[in-house]
Design a protein around this motif. Structure first.
Motif, PDB file in Angstrom:
ATOM      1  N   LEU A  25       0.826  -1.210   0.000  1.00 42.12           N
ATOM      2  CA  LEU A  25       0.000   0.000   0.000  1.00 42.12           C
ATOM      3  C   LEU A  25       0.858   1.256   0.000  1.00 42.12           C
TER       4      LEU A  25
ATOM      5  N   PRO B 256      -1.534  -3.897  -3.484  1.00 39.94           N
ATOM      6  CA  PRO B 256      -1.895  -5.039  -2.642  1.00 39.94           C
ATOM      7  C   PRO B 256      -2.114  -6.335  -3.411  1.00 39.94           C
TER       8      PRO B 256
ATOM      9  N   ARG C 144      -0.927 -10.090  -2.448  1.00 40.46           N
ATOM     10  CA  ARG C 144      -1.825 -11.244  -2.320  1.00 40.46           C
ATOM     11  C   ARG C 144      -1.371 -12.372  -3.222  1.00 40.46           C
TER      12      ARG C 144
ATOM     13  N   PHE D 145      -7.091  -5.995   8.613  1.00 43.41           N
ATOM     14  CA  PHE D 145      -6.868  -4.605   8.970  1.00 43.41           C
ATOM     15  C   PHE D 145      -7.380  -4.284  10.369  1.00 43.41           C
TER      16      PHE D 145
ATOM     17  N   SER E  88     -11.692  -3.538   6.830  1.00 45.86           N
ATOM     18  CA  SER E  88     -11.897  -3.086   5.461  1.00 45.86           C
ATOM     19  C   SER E  88     -13.124  -3.777   4.899  1.00 45.86           C
TER      20      SER E  88
ATOM     21  N   PHE F 167     -17.483  -3.869   3.982  1.00 42.04           N
ATOM     22  CA  PHE F 167     -18.530  -3.044   3.397  1.00 42.04           C
ATOM     23  C   PHE F 167     -19.853  -3.426   4.049  1.00 42.04           C
TER      24      PHE F 167
ATOM     25  N   LEU G  64     -22.913  -4.815   1.998  1.00 43.32           N
ATOM     26  CA  LEU G  64     -22.736  -6.018   1.175  1.00 43.32           C
ATOM     27  C   LEU G  64     -22.750  -7.238   2.091  1.00 43.32           C
TER      28      LEU G  64
ATOM     29  N   LEU H 122     -14.452  -9.591  -2.664  1.00 39.68           N
ATOM     30  CA  LEU H 122     -13.738  -8.356  -2.971  1.00 39.68           C
ATOM     31  C   LEU H 122     -12.275  -8.422  -2.543  1.00 39.68           C
TER      32      LEU H 122
ATOM     33  N   ILE I  39     -17.317  -4.406  -7.493  1.00 42.22           N
ATOM     34  CA  ILE I  39     -16.258  -3.445  -7.154  1.00 42.22           C
ATOM     35  C   ILE I  39     -16.824  -2.030  -7.131  1.00 42.22           C
TER      36      ILE I  39
ATOM     37  N   ARG J 270     -19.888  -1.118  -6.490  1.00 44.67           N
ATOM     38  CA  ARG J 270     -20.687  -0.931  -5.276  1.00 44.67           C
ATOM     39  C   ARG J 270     -19.784  -0.784  -4.055  1.00 44.67           C
ATOM     40  N   ALA J 271     -18.693  -1.564  -4.047  1.00 42.97           N
ATOM     41  CA  ALA J 271     -17.778  -1.497  -2.912  1.00 42.97           C
ATOM     42  C   ALA J 271     -17.157  -0.105  -2.812  1.00 42.97           C
TER      43      ALA J 271
ATOM     44  N   GLU K 282     -19.666   2.175  -1.412  1.00 40.41           N
ATOM     45  CA  GLU K 282     -20.081   1.870  -0.045  1.00 40.41           C
ATOM     46  C   GLU K 282     -19.037   2.339   0.966  1.00 40.41           C
ATOM     47  N   ASN K 283     -17.763   2.096   0.674  1.00 38.33           N
ATOM     48  CA  ASN K 283     -16.712   2.453   1.631  1.00 38.33           C
ATOM     49  C   ASN K 283     -15.415   2.622   0.848  1.00 38.33           C
TER      50      ASN K 283
ATOM     51  N   ALA L 121     -12.040   1.451   2.501  1.00 39.31           N
ATOM     52  CA  ALA L 121     -11.825   0.012   2.513  1.00 39.31           C
ATOM     53  C   ALA L 121     -11.487  -0.486   1.112  1.00 39.31           C
ATOM     54  N   ALA L 122     -12.166   0.036   0.099  1.00 32.94           N
ATOM     55  CA  ALA L 122     -11.901  -0.399  -1.269  1.00 32.94           C
ATOM     56  C   ALA L 122     -10.461  -0.057  -1.647  1.00 32.94           C
ATOM     57  N   HIS L 123     -10.023   1.118  -1.247  1.00 32.94           N
ATOM     58  CA  HIS L 123      -8.636   1.516  -1.519  1.00 32.94           C
ATOM     59  C   HIS L 123      -7.678   0.589  -0.787  1.00 32.94           C
ATOM     60  N   GLY L 124      -8.017   0.271   0.450  1.00 33.58           N
ATOM     61  CA  GLY L 124      -7.169  -0.615   1.243  1.00 33.58           C
ATOM     62  C   GLY L 124      -7.019  -1.985   0.599  1.00 33.58           C
ATOM     63  N   LEU L 125      -8.052  -2.433  -0.117  1.00 34.58           N
ATOM     64  CA  LEU L 125      -7.966  -3.726  -0.784  1.00 34.58           C
ATOM     65  C   LEU L 125      -7.281  -3.613  -2.135  1.00 34.58           C
TER      66      LEU L 125
END
Lengths: 510, 310
Positions: free
Chosen positions: A56, A76, A80, A88, A92, A94, A97, A105, B169, B171-172, B175-176, B179-183
């Motif tokens: 990151l 990232p 992975r 985290f 992390s 949602f 969902l 995701l 993706i 929607r993610a 939504e947040n 968090a999406a950036h973190g992933l």
């Protein structure tokens, strides 16, 4: 377990941000199957370091080798693909969902959602972490949410699992389950990089620890051979003095709550159900509970942000349930919510303005209908001086302060108003050890002067340190307060888990 | 009897035509908001699409090229919005309002010499025997292609959001975004693409007004359709099929009140004219209220600026 080449070798990693060196020439190795602790205070550079490992953040200097091969993740997904997964600290996930979608995701090549649901069930059962793939994440408890994260990682069969402060939101029982899972993973050959500042955990779980202070590595040692105190002093770099508690007599009831129920106005919130307690002058009431069990709602209804029928909440004998925050402040009840920026303090306003917003009434900062800026500034300055808030001056905007300094300011601001009752939620969340000690000492001093103090916190050590009596919130219900002295962590865990019959006298074991 | 002069089949056919511009704009904005961006510039992108589509169609004599031009124009204007809000981190509400004002002004300038001209006719889609079915053929199967394209886009968006990985993706991200950036997802890229899709849809909707529904170019001809589309997205709780239902409800009342006006009903014209807006919003408020359903479906990061931090 020992191998010839370590799984991950880190050498000379350096990362500087404007004004601060987050990591300065950090080197250490992680062996395959090893549970390796990364220990340090907030701001010691732990997060930056793992973000570099996870791709990151790009290091300025230094390199990493994975199983002997050069490893330089750009994002990232590279990490992975190389078998490195991360859970985290602030999840992390949602909320809107479902579990399966959240897991998908975080995966590189997820199978179709239906197959994924079966695999989630299989893995969650294999590791003793039950989870329903079709539930919305927003409805899960903190412990269940963490399971989602862990299972997301496990489905990718990682070689190295990074866990950033995983236990800060768990009950003691959930911590046990987590540790069992981690030990099982370690036996299967998965290395774990475990970040925490909770020393006892590290001593019971990890076989090696790297300690960071101010961005630099100060030691790598075997935590099982060191005392918690020795580790703490390595971490902080100075001797720690625990807060002093003068034995004190408690006085009359200052705050009484009777049969208070309240429906949460947040779809993911928790409604309060039949809350009862009485707080006496000079008493510190500690309220434990895992996040999301009604802590926020309890603070709001006590501070006056949410109204209730007037006789449900009595302050110094007077019904105040219908009063707003300013009305209650005038009568002597102040509060400091959990969220520092945006709730306790207005981020883009100066410390003087923030001091005025809370202290206007009690400190008489209004003159003839106008704000008395001179007096407001003096008030802000006195808070800064008394609570050792590190800032250039009261003209600085709240956003510019570090978390610990701002926390000292917002709590100090309330304490300086000499309240009869103070309510604080998570007073030392994300605050370094010395600032936390200052805040706890200030709360104890206030109680010694005869104020009633309610501390809502998820940090059990903190509650045991400051509280005279102890209650737990579980799904919006508050257990009956019991004396904190003599409570064991196991008993507290059961209270937090909702075993309400525990308030029978001790000895009557369930 | 007054209502006797209104034929149901014609009414339904007219309803589908009246609803299509709003439907196109709304489904585009729905995707944009699902990605967490609030673009209040729908009206501006619509009217720019209306004038651009009109100009291209008149110049080339080909309405299909006109529609493509309209989608491109809407997309380009949306790209400007994406640049402002995603790269330069400007406020989304202010940028969106500016986009509407800019679109209205620019379209008036571009369209100056096109006032009063008739565009080339857009042919009806030949559906063969389907169009000859009594009643149904007249009502549902004798339209131009765009009516069906709009419905196809709704179905496509529904499928995309619900079943595709890219939709998940998107929607993610909405939504947040942290968090999406973190992933490791590219929040800004996803949002920029969604914004451009929204712009293209709004542009198509605008061109449908100027090339088929009216068909003519007049300044400010969208007359608030973009705003209705925005309201529709919220009241449809960000669900594609509800947006479709809402758009058809709106279109239906527009057509009905026009017919009532023509039939000489003794209700002042002003009340009839405002009725579509009023009734659509009232109905949708009732649908989306209850059990906090609507707020659950709202994208968590809507209208929050995303700053990538180390």
């Amino acid at each position: 377990m020992s191998t010839t080449t370590p799984l991950l070798q880190i050498s000379g990693l350096t990362k500087a941000y404007p004004g601060v060196v987050a990591n300065d020439d950090v080197s250490f190795d992680i062996g395959a199957g090893q549970i390796h602790a990364l220990l340090g205070e907030n701001g010691a550079g732990k997060s930056t370091l793992v973000k570099m490992i996870y791709g990151l953040v790009k290091p300025d200097r230094g390199d990493m080798r994975l199983r002997g091969n050069a490893y330089a993740p750009v994002q990232p997904s590279d990490a992975r693909k190389s078998g490195i997964a991360m859970v985290f600290q602030h999840f992390s996930l949602f909320d809107a969902l479902d579990v399966a979608e959240n897991v998908a995701l975080g995966m590189e090549n997820p199978p179709p959602l239906r197959d994924l649901a079966t695999r989630i069930r299989d893995v969650s059962e294999a590791y003793g972490l039950p989870l329903d793939p079709s539930r919305l994440v927003g409805e899960l408890s903190a412990g269940e949410r963490q399971r989602v994260e862990i299972i997301r990682c496990l489905l990718q069969d990682p070689k190295l699992l990074i866990m950033d402060e995983p236990t800060s939101v768990l009950t003691p029982q959930e911590v046990d389950i987590l540790f069992r899972t981690l030990r099982k993973l370690s036996e299967e050959g998965t290395a774990i990089l475990y970040i925490s500042h909770k020393l006892e955990e590290i001593r019971s779980l990890c076989s090696e620890a790297t300690i960071l202070r101010g961005g630099q590595k100060v030691a790598t040692c075997d935590p099982r051979e060191k005392s918690a105190r020795a580790l703490a002093e390595l971490m902080v770099g100075q001797l720690l003095t625990p807060p002093e508690r003068a034995a004190r007599a408690t006085g009359d009831v200052v705050l009484q709550v009777d049969g208070l129920s309240l429906k949460s106005n947040n779809p993911f919130g928790t409604s309060l159900k039949d809350i009862n307690f009485a707080l006496r002058a000079g008493e510190v009431l500690g309220i434990a509970g895992v996040a999301g069990n009604g802590q926020d709602e309890l603070l709001l209804v006590l501070s006056g942000e949410l109204a209730s029928p007037s006789d449900r909440v009595r302050l110094l004998g007077q019904p105040v349930g219908h009063l707003g925050p300013n009305g209650r402040r005038g009568l002597g009840l102040v509060a400091a919510p959990e969220e520092r920026l945006g709730h306790a303090a207005a981020p883009d306003m100066s410390l003087t303005e923030n001091a005025y917003l809370s202290g206007a009434g009690r400190k008489e900062l209004v003159k003839n209908g106008f704000i008395d800026w001179g007096k407001s500034r003096d008030f802000a300055e006195s808070v800064i001086a008394r609570f050792d808030v590190r800032t250039p001056g009261p003209h600085v905007v709240a956003r510019a302060l570090s978390g610990g300094n701002l926390q000292k300011f917002v709590i100090g601001r309330e304490i300086e108003q000499a309240p009869a009752v103070i309510i604080v939620n998570q007073p030392t969340w994300g605050v370094d050890a010395s600032a936390a000690a200052t805040i706890r000492q200030a709360l104890l001093d206030l109680a010694a002067q005869g104020a009633g103090v309610v501390v809502i916190s998820q940090d059990l050590d903190e509650l045991l340190e400051v509280a005279d009596s102890f209650a737990a919130l579980n799904e919006g219900r508050l257990s009956a307060p019991r004396p904190a002295r003599g409570l064991t962590v196991d008993q507290i865990g059961l209270m937090m888990g909702g075993a309400h019959d525990l308030h029978a006298p001790e000895g009557a074991d369930a | 009897m007054i209502l006797g002069s209104i034929q149901p089949a014609v009414l339904i056919a007219a309803l589908m035509v009246a609803a299509t511009p709003i439907l196109l704009a709304a489904i585009g904005e729905l995707v944009v908001e699902k990605a967490g961006v609030l673009n209040l510039g729908v009206e501006g992108m619509m009217i720019l699409g209306a004038v651009a589509g009109f100009i291209v169609a008149v110049q080339t004599g080909n309405p299909t090229l006109g529609f493509i031009g309209a989608a491109v124009a809407g997309g380009v204007l949306a790209l400007l919005f994406a640049l402002l809000t995603q790269v330069l981190m400007a406020n989304q509400v202010a940028s969106g309002l500016a986009l509407t004002l800019f679109g209205l002004g620019l379209s008036a300038l571009l369209g100056q010499s096109y006032v009063g001209i008739s565009p080339p006719r857009t042919p009806k889609l030949d559906l063969g025997p389907l169009s000859d079915i009594p009643f149904l053929g007249r009502a549902f199967f004798s339209h131009d292609a765009l009516v069906y394209v709009a419905i196809a886009i709704v179905i496509g968006v529904l499928w995309f959001l619900k079943y595709s990985r890219a939709g998940l993706i998107l929607r993610a991200v909405g939504e947040n975004h942290d968090a999406a950036h973190g992933l490791g997802y590219h929040v800004k890229r996803v949002r920029a693409l969604a914004i451009m899709f929204g712009g293209a849809c709004a542009g198509l909707g605008g061109a449908y007004l100027s090339l088929i529904r009216v068909p003519q170019w007049t300044e400010g001809m969208t007359a608030g359709a973009g705003w209705i589309a925005l309201a529709l997205v919220v009241f449809a709780s960000w669900r594609p099929f509800r947006a479709l239902a809402g758009a058809y409800l709106f279109g239906g009342i527009v057509v009905l009140q026009l017919n009532l006006q023509a039939a000489g009903v003794k209700i002042p014209v002003e009340y009839l004219s405002m009725s579509p807006y009023l009734i659509t919003i009232i109905v949708l408020v009732f649908i989306s209220s209850g059990k906090a359903r609507g707020s659950l479906n709202a994208p968590g990061s809507l209208n929050r600026p995303f700053h990538a931090s180390g």
